[in-house]
Design an enzyme around this catalytic site. Structure first.
Site, mmCIF file in Angstrom:
data_model
loop_
_atom_site.group_PDB
_atom_site.id
_atom_site.type_symbol
_atom_site.label_atom_id
_atom_site.label_comp_id
_atom_site.label_asym_id
_atom_site.label_seq_id
_atom_site.Cartn_x
_atom_site.Cartn_y
_atom_site.Cartn_z
ATOM 1 N N SER A 143 0.764 -0.898 -0.301
ATOM 2 C CA SER A 143 -0.812 -0.028 -0.017
ATOM 3 C C SER A 143 0.381 1.402 -0.116
ATOM 4 O O SER A 143 1.765 1.329 0.492
ATOM 5 C CB SER A 143 -0.868 -0.378 1.338
ATOM 6 N N TYR A 157 -1.696 -0.711 10.105
ATOM 7 C CA TYR A 157 -1.797 -0.930 8.875
ATOM 8 C C TYR A 157 -1.036 -0.265 8.427
ATOM 9 O O TYR A 157 0.013 -1.443 7.589
ATOM 10 C CB TYR A 157 -3.018 -0.334 8.568
#
Length: 247
Positions: A143, A157
């Site tokens: 990501s 995250y």
């Protein structure tokens, strides 16, 4: 990798995972692993079957080692793995560090990091030419958060995605001599359920920070994955490919 080798996608029932499955099914039989949404998984399988492809859905919580091992035993019955896409992931909820619960932290690392390592280990045991395999490809779904840090919402995250980046670099070197390429795709703000958790105002503000001026689509991310898995990328390993509109 030949056309009969399996293209395995963890977290393949929705969003980016489902888009990857649909694209991959144009050239390979596809196996999607899903945690709990059997209906969504079956919809992906039926869509692929209706287009003349072959697909199977296997239920497995990637955060549970025994469930993952069981899924790979079922995959063995279907054929030989050519590609593994580590797409399964959870955010652990939007939270600042001071408000983060330890159980949420454990879950996000358990799925996003430990789960990816276990799934990759099982794939490598089957793919590696040093173990009698014929090689293959591993693609980690990282990501843009691994670069940006995701403050005030998803630092936990983001940290898991940073771990995937490091895993990608290390394993690409470890496995290059065993016929396995390892790469990662780092999406930015994509119009999937993950980012749609944000309020419309927050989404608009976020989109305005993107140089291309819009969110990306799951299909755009899928196209990057398909290229990395293809013979066109035969000399590409250890790549962290950004698909985030210049952000």
């Amino acid at each position: 990798m030949n056309d009969n080798d399996l293209f395995v996608i963890t977290g393949g029932s929705r969003g980016i995972g489902a888009a990857i499955a649909r694209h991959a099914a144009k050239t390979h039989p596809v196996v999607i692993l899903y945690r709990d949404n059997a209906e969504a998984a079956q919809c992906v399988v039926e869509a692929i079957d209706s287009q003349g492809g072959k697909a199977w859905a296997i239920r497995a919580d990637i955060g549970d080692e025994q469930a993952t091992l069981g899924a790979f035993r079922k995959i063995d019955e279907l054929g030989r793995i050519g590609v593994l896409v580590n797409n399964a992931g959870v955010t652990g909820g939007m939270s600042r560090l001071a408000d983060l619960r330890s159980e949420d932290l454990a879950r996000v690392f358990g799925v996003n990091v430990l789960g990816a390592f276990i799934a990759t280990r099982e794939a490598v045991r089957r793919m590696s030419t040093a173990r009698g395999g014929t090689g293959g490809v591993v693609i980690n779904m990282s990501s843009g958060a691994s670069v940006l840090g995701a403050p005030d919402a998803w630092v936990h995250y983001a940290a898991t995605k940073g771990a995937l980046d490091t895993m990608t670099i290390g394993l690409s070197k470890e496995l290059a001599g065993e016929g396995i390429r390892v790469n990662a795709v780092r999406p930015g703000v994509i119009g999937t359920e993950l980012h749609l958790q944000r309020t419309p105002d927050a989404l608009e503000r976020f989109a305005n920070t993107i140089p291309m001026g819009r969110m990306g689509t799951a299909n755009e991310v899928a196209e990057a994955v398909i290229w990395l898995a293809s013979p066109a990328a035969s000399y590409v390993t250890g790549c962290l490919m950004d698909v985030r509109g210049g952000l």
